[in-house]
Design a protein around this motif. Structure first.
Motif, PDB file in Angstrom:
ATOM      1  N   ASN A  99      -3.524  -3.697  -6.072  1.00  0.00           N
ATOM      2  CA  ASN A  99      -3.004  -5.153  -5.501  1.00  0.00           C
ATOM      3  C   ASN A  99      -4.135  -6.278  -6.129  1.00  0.00           C
ATOM      4  OD1 ASN A  99      -0.935  -5.157  -3.293  1.00  0.00           O
ATOM      5  ND2 ASN A  99      -2.170  -3.206  -3.254  1.00  0.00           N
TER       6      ASN A  99
ATOM      7  N   TYR B  32       0.696   5.350   0.491  1.00  0.00           N
ATOM      8  CA  TYR B  32      -0.148   6.187   1.357  1.00  0.00           C
ATOM      9  C   TYR B  32       0.762   7.872   1.500  1.00  0.00           C
ATOM     10  CZ  TYR B  32       2.494   4.983   5.330  1.00  0.00           C
ATOM     11  OH  TYR B  32       3.622   4.689   6.288  1.00  0.00           O
TER      12      TYR B  32
ATOM     13  N   SER C  30      -7.177   6.863  -1.564  1.00  0.00           N
ATOM     14  CA  SER C  30      -6.151   5.901  -1.423  1.00  0.00           C
ATOM     15  C   SER C  30      -6.272   4.267  -1.256  1.00  0.00           C
ATOM     16  CB  SER C  30      -5.298   6.523  -0.311  1.00  0.00           C
ATOM     17  OG  SER C  30      -4.089   5.880  -0.206  1.00  0.00           O
ATOM     18  N   VAL C  31      -6.962   3.985  -0.251  1.00  0.00           N
ATOM     19  CA  VAL C  31      -7.555   2.532   0.011  1.00  0.00           C
ATOM     20  C   VAL C  31      -8.090   1.810  -1.302  1.00  0.00           C
ATOM     21  CG1 VAL C  31      -9.266   1.053   1.011  1.00  0.00           C
ATOM     22  CG2 VAL C  31      -8.075   2.905   2.463  1.00  0.00           C
TER      23      VAL C  31
ATOM     24  N   ASN D 243      -5.260   1.415  -3.675  1.00  0.00           N
ATOM     25  CA  ASN D 243      -4.355   0.428  -3.269  1.00  0.00           C
ATOM     26  C   ASN D 243      -5.163  -0.795  -3.318  1.00  0.00           C
ATOM     27  OD1 ASN D 243      -1.929   1.485  -2.519  1.00  0.00           O
ATOM     28  ND2 ASN D 243      -3.067   2.437  -0.740  1.00  0.00           N
TER      29      ASN D 243
ATOM     30  N   ILE E 213       0.735  -1.268  -0.060  1.00  0.00           N
ATOM     31  CA  ILE E 213       0.006  -0.077  -0.062  1.00  0.00           C
ATOM     32  C   ILE E 213       0.842   1.291  -0.115  1.00  0.00           C
ATOM     33  CG2 ILE E 213      -2.015  -1.162   1.119  1.00  0.00           C
ATOM     34  CD1 ILE E 213      -1.036   0.301   3.621  1.00  0.00           C
TER      35      ILE E 213
ATOM     36  N   PHE F 152      -5.515  -4.021   5.592  1.00  0.00           N
ATOM     37  CA  PHE F 152      -4.820  -4.657   4.172  1.00  0.00           C
ATOM     38  C   PHE F 152      -4.064  -5.860   5.099  1.00  0.00           C
ATOM     39  CE2 PHE F 152      -5.770  -0.922   1.490  1.00  0.00           C
ATOM     40  CZ  PHE F 152      -6.346  -1.677   0.595  1.00  0.00           C
TER      41      PHE F 152
END
Length: 168
Positions: free
Chosen positions: A90, A18, A82-83, A86, A16, A59
């Motif tokens: 992924n 951030y 952002s989450v 990510n 991740i 995560f």
């Protein structure tokens, strides 16, 4: 927002990225959640990370196979953006939901969780006169967030759910 992007890489490959303004301690505290939950040998179907910020706790649990899916919630919209990015980066978007909300009772009513984790703001008062993102991350005036959480989380819980919060 900062020009400095931070990165966390978890043991099984989830990475991740951030901004520091999203981190209320999750980038370090995820290890405590992970260590404890691994020690229980329990797994969960649907986890909820309250006050998720960058989503490090959630995560890391997804990466470790402790939960099959995760829902993130935070009041800070860039953190939720952002989450979601990510999750896409992924290839776990099918296992991730994220909500930019300021109260648990605003979540969709059909969501059910068997594990709730969180690292919420943990000070009622502002003795150091924190401002900006630090205020949002550290201060919960009159415990409003906590009171709302505990008053409204119950309908979202499966029987025998676990709630694990960090208050440090």
């Amino acid at each position: 927002m900062s020009d400095v992007t931070q990165t966390l890489t978890f043991d099984n490959g989830i990475i991740i990225n951030y901004e520091p303004e999203m981190d209320g301690g999750g980038s370090i505290q995820y290890k405590d959640f992970l260590t404890y939950l691994k020690s229980t040998c329990k797994t969960y179907k649907h986890c909820f990370e309250w006050c998720s910020g960058l989503g490090a706790v959630g995560f890391s649990l997804l990466d470790a196979g402790i939960c099959e899916s995760i829902t993130f919630m935070d009041v800070y919209e860039p953190a939720i953006d952002s989450v979601l990015q990510n999750a896409k980066d992924n290839n776990v978007s099918d296992k991730v939901k994220a909500y930019h909300l300021d109260a648990v009772h605003k979540l969709p009513k059909d969501l059910k969780f068997d594990l709730v984790v969180g690292n919420p703001p943990h000070s009622e008062k502002n003795p150091q006169n924190w401002e900006g993102h630090w205020y949002r991350i550290i201060i919960d005036p009159e415990w409003k967030l906590h009171k709302e959480f505990f008053a409204n989380i119950s309908p979202y819980l499966e029987p025998n759910s676990d709630i694990i919060l960090s208050e440090t």
